[in-house]
Design an enzyme around this catalytic site. Structure first.
Site, mmCIF file in Angstrom:
data_model
loop_
_atom_site.group_PDB
_atom_site.id
_atom_site.type_symbol
_atom_site.label_atom_id
_atom_site.label_comp_id
_atom_site.label_asym_id
_atom_site.label_seq_id
_atom_site.Cartn_x
_atom_site.Cartn_y
_atom_site.Cartn_z
ATOM 1 C CB ALA A 92 15.016 -20.510 -9.689
ATOM 2 C CD GLU A 134 24.425 -26.243 -3.857
ATOM 3 O OE1 GLU A 134 23.401 -26.905 -4.041
ATOM 4 O OE2 GLU A 134 24.594 -25.122 -4.362
ATOM 5 N N GLY A 162 16.142 -6.624 -15.985
ATOM 6 C CA GLY A 162 16.798 -7.840 -15.494
ATOM 7 C C GLY A 162 16.650 -9.001 -16.451
ATOM 8 C CB VAL A 213 17.817 0.071 -14.632
ATOM 9 C CG1 VAL A 213 16.652 0.925 -14.144
ATOM 10 C CG2 VAL A 213 17.466 -0.606 -15.943
HETATM 11 C C1 FAD Z 1 24.896 -18.867 -5.578
HETATM 12 C C2 FAD Z 1 23.407 -19.010 -5.664
HETATM 13 C C3 FAD Z 1 22.818 -20.262 -5.647
HETATM 14 C C4 FAD Z 1 21.439 -20.400 -5.759
HETATM 15 N N1 FAD Z 1 20.890 -21.660 -5.755
HETATM 16 C C5 FAD Z 1 19.570 -21.797 -5.942
HETATM 17 C C6 FAD Z 1 18.979 -23.093 -6.044
HETATM 18 O O1 FAD Z 1 19.674 -24.100 -5.935
HETATM 19 N N2 FAD Z 1 17.634 -23.173 -6.272
HETATM 20 C C7 FAD Z 1 16.860 -22.060 -6.391
HETATM 21 O O2 FAD Z 1 15.659 -22.186 -6.639
HETATM 22 N N3 FAD Z 1 17.371 -20.835 -6.285
HETATM 23 C C8 FAD Z 1 18.713 -20.663 -6.061
HETATM 24 N N4 FAD Z 1 19.249 -19.417 -5.967
HETATM 25 C C9 FAD Z 1 18.351 -18.259 -5.994
HETATM 26 C C10 FAD Z 1 17.935 -17.912 -7.410
HETATM 27 O O3 FAD Z 1 19.047 -17.868 -8.251
HETATM 28 C C11 FAD Z 1 17.212 -16.577 -7.364
HETATM 29 O O4 FAD Z 1 16.091 -16.707 -6.536
HETATM 30 C C12 FAD Z 1 16.775 -16.122 -8.737
HETATM 31 O O5 FAD Z 1 17.892 -15.932 -9.561
HETATM 32 C C13 FAD Z 1 15.963 -14.833 -8.652
HETATM 33 O O6 FAD Z 1 15.627 -14.421 -9.939
HETATM 34 P P1 FAD Z 1 15.454 -12.876 -10.262
HETATM 35 O O7 FAD Z 1 15.067 -12.795 -11.694
HETATM 36 O O8 FAD Z 1 14.603 -12.230 -9.259
HETATM 37 O O9 FAD Z 1 16.911 -12.246 -10.060
HETATM 38 P P2 FAD Z 1 18.283 -12.615 -10.753
HETATM 39 O O10 FAD Z 1 18.257 -13.963 -11.347
HETATM 40 O O11 FAD Z 1 19.310 -12.315 -9.718
HETATM 41 O O12 FAD Z 1 18.398 -11.561 -11.928
HETATM 42 C C14 FAD Z 1 18.574 -10.195 -11.688
HETATM 43 C C15 FAD Z 1 18.853 -9.529 -13.029
HETATM 44 O O13 FAD Z 1 18.787 -8.119 -12.872
HETATM 45 C C16 FAD Z 1 19.922 -7.512 -13.478
HETATM 46 N N5 FAD Z 1 20.130 -6.250 -12.793
HETATM 47 C C17 FAD Z 1 20.353 -6.023 -11.491
HETATM 48 N N6 FAD Z 1 20.445 -4.699 -11.249
HETATM 49 C C18 FAD Z 1 20.273 -4.086 -12.432
HETATM 50 C C19 FAD Z 1 20.274 -2.726 -12.845
HETATM 51 N N7 FAD Z 1 20.430 -1.720 -11.978
HETATM 52 N N8 FAD Z 1 20.113 -2.456 -14.139
HETATM 53 C C20 FAD Z 1 19.924 -3.452 -15.048
HETATM 54 N N9 FAD Z 1 19.902 -4.753 -14.714
HETATM 55 C C21 FAD Z 1 20.077 -5.061 -13.420
HETATM 56 C C22 FAD Z 1 21.026 -8.544 -13.275
HETATM 57 O O14 FAD Z 1 22.087 -8.320 -14.167
HETATM 58 C C23 FAD Z 1 20.239 -9.820 -13.580
HETATM 59 O O15 FAD Z 1 20.134 -10.000 -14.966
HETATM 60 C C24 FAD Z 1 20.630 -19.251 -5.858
HETATM 61 C C25 FAD Z 1 21.210 -17.985 -5.861
HETATM 62 C C26 FAD Z 1 22.593 -17.861 -5.763
HETATM 63 C C27 FAD Z 1 23.229 -16.491 -5.779
#
Ligand code: FAD
Length: 471
Positions: A335, A185, A22, A90
């Site tokens: 995030a 939003e 990710g 993956v």
């Molecule tokens: C529209 C929206 C608005 C948001 N607003 C806020 C906010 O205002 N404030 C806040 O704090 N949080 C917000 N969030 C939540 C925040 O974005 C997430 O909590 C955060 O992105 C989580 O991080 P992560 O690394 O766990 O996952 P993600 O950032 O979702 O990253 C997941 C990664 O895994 C990769 N991936 C997935 N499956 C596979 C696979 N099978 N093989 C290879 N790669 C894969 C994806 O391509 C991506 O790169 C928001 C989310 C969304 C959708």
């Protein structure tokens, strides 16, 4: 194909190999935290960019371009010599064999690891009604945001040429399902788009006559931010002309519109061409795949892996699950949860290299709540930090500043700041182009996959028939 631990940079000595799945907040932070650490890192992701999801709604409503919120991961990490970025989906994380299998087109890559950090995030949940997705896309990816931009702006175009009054009303009715931060939003921005940017641009319709409906099965807007801010946000939205409909559960979504079930069980229809789903999230399927490998490890109802207090999968001290894919009580899917988790687990990896890590006696991960915020419209946002709650212009300025700080790359910050200055001080938006691909590509791919499935079935049947004949 097997990829040897990459690359043997320190002569013949094999360095520890950390594989990260990710490139979101968790994955990228983990990779950056391992800068200057004596390990090789392979970051595997299915997209080429690091997506700043909190600003997706601005891409969907024509304010920002996708490039501004999704810089290339490879370029972000270009100067970090110990990282290799691999594009691929993956398909397997094998805890016993210590390998990650990914696929890019027909090419399969098996990457061995000493430590693995799975940060594959979450996806939209339709609560078992996956067929809703065709008519009400969610907002999790750049594809989603661009498709939505196509659908939103396309709806105004279709209304302009429609000669049937009911159809025109249907085209001009936008429904956002889910009154969390994303729904709020998006609904606010569709209303502003109609009332400010598009005003005077059509001859047959008046864009500001459109209906923007924000629906939720819950009795309040933005429940995690508490009743005071929820009511404030609801009032601001209503002032903007958004219809907020609470205690309203969506029971069906189709091409024409959606069916809503009220609390008393009665059902009603809303005819709407443009529907958006922001009602629920579900852990990436890799979560269940990992949990199923270990007795006693489970995923919660939202598909997140119930990890140990040190964010590991039970019995595997160097297999970590972080971010939206992990379940730790009290850590929200935000995030900050992913960033702090990434810093915590990379610290453990560093300590293990120095011989200071004792998996049996690790200090548990502790989440520090830095608060949350949501913006309603131009000049209006709400902020909650501990017991401090406020809204309005100052909150909006804080929202702007914080999002700029967390955007990756100076150029992106600068161009986003410039775009915001222009957008918020005028009626214009710079990203109003839409293409047929945005609107129809997903449908076309769906049909192509179905066709391929049918062809494969026919081929299989023919093969079986030939085998029977020759027997
Ligand atoms: C529209 C929206 C608005 C948001 N607003 C806020 C906010 O205002 N404030 C806040 O704090 N949080 C917000 N969030 C939540 C925040 O974005 C997430 O909590 C955060 O992105 C989580 O991080 P992560 O690394 O766990 O996952 P993600 O950032 O979702 O990253 C997941 C990664 O895994 C990769 N991936 C997935 N499956 C596979 C696979 N099978 N093989 C290879 N790669 C894969 C994806 O391509 C991506 O790169 C928001 C989310 C969304 C959708």
């Amino acid at each position: 194909m097997t990829v040897a631990p990459w690359p043997a940079q320190s002569g013949n000595r094999r360095r520890q190999h950390v594989v990260i799945v990710g490139s979101g907040f968790g994955g990228l932070t983990a990779a950056q935290s391992l800068k200057n650490v004596d390990v090789d890192v392979t970051l595997i992701a299915k997209t080429t960019s690091h997506l700043f999801q909190p600003l997706l709604y601005q891409v969907a409503t024509g304010i920002l371009s996708e490039g501004e919120i999704a810089p290339s991961t490879r370029l972000v990490l270009r100067d970090q010599d110990n990282v290799r970025v691999v594009l691929g989906e993956v398909e397997d994380v094998n805890l016993a064999a210590k390998t990650v299998t990914s696929k890019l087109m027909t090419m399969e890559t098996v990457t061995p690891f000493d430590s693995v950090i799975v940060a594959a995030g979450a996806q939209q949940s339709y609560f078992g009604n996956d067929h809703f997705a065709m008519f009400a896309p969610g907002m999790k990816t750049i594809d989603d945001a661009l498709e939505l931009r196509g659908r939103i702006l396309g709806a105004f175009e279709a209304a302009e040429v429609s000669t049937d009054e009911a159809e025109r009303r249907r085209r001009l009715t936008f429904v956002v399902v889910g009154a969390g931060p994303t729904g709020v939003e998006l609904a606010g921005q569709i209303a502003e788009l109609a009332q400010r940017t598009l005003v005077g641009a059509f001859r047959t319709i008046n864009p500001s006559d459109c209906r923007v409906i924000l629906l939720d099965a819950a009795p309040a807007v933005l429940p995690p931010m508490g009743p005071k801010l929820g009511k404030k946000v609801q009032a601001s939205l209503e002032e903007l002309g958004v219809e907020v409909q609470l205690n309203a559960m969506v029971s069906e979504v189709d091409y024409q519109g959606l069916t809503v079930k009220e609390k008393d069980g009665t059902e009603r229809r809303i005819e709407s061409a443009c529907k958006v789903w922001s009602a629920g999230v579900q852990g990436n399927p890799l979560g269940k795949l990992i949990a199923d490998q270990v007795d006693g490890v489970e995923v919660d109802r939202a598909g997140r892996v119930v990890v140990e207090p040190d964010l590991t999968v039970k019995g595997h001290p160097y297999a970590f699950v972080i971010g939206d894919l992990m379940f730790v009580k009290g850590v929200p899917g935000m995030a900050q949860g992913a960033i702090q988790g990434a810093k915590y687990v990379t610290k453990l990896i560093k300590e293990s290299l120095e011989g200071r890590d004792d998996p049996a006696n690790r200090k548990p991960f502790k989440y520090f709540d830095k608060g949350s915020m949501a913006t309603v419209s131009r000049f209006d946002a709400v902020v909650k930090v501990g017991r401090i709650e406020f809204g309005g212009f100052i909150a909006w300025l804080m929202w702007l500043a914080l999002h700029l700080v967390y955007l990756v790359g100076f150029k992106n910050r600068f161009s986003t700041l410039l775009t915001w200055l222009i957008t918020f001080s005028s009626h214009s938006r710079g990203q109003m182009a839409i293409t047929s691909q945005m609107v129809y590509a997903r449908l076309a791919m769906h049909q192509l996959q179905a066709k391929q499935g049918e062809l494969a079935a026919v081929e299989e049947a023919e093969r079986a028939e030939r085998a029977e004949d020759s027997a």
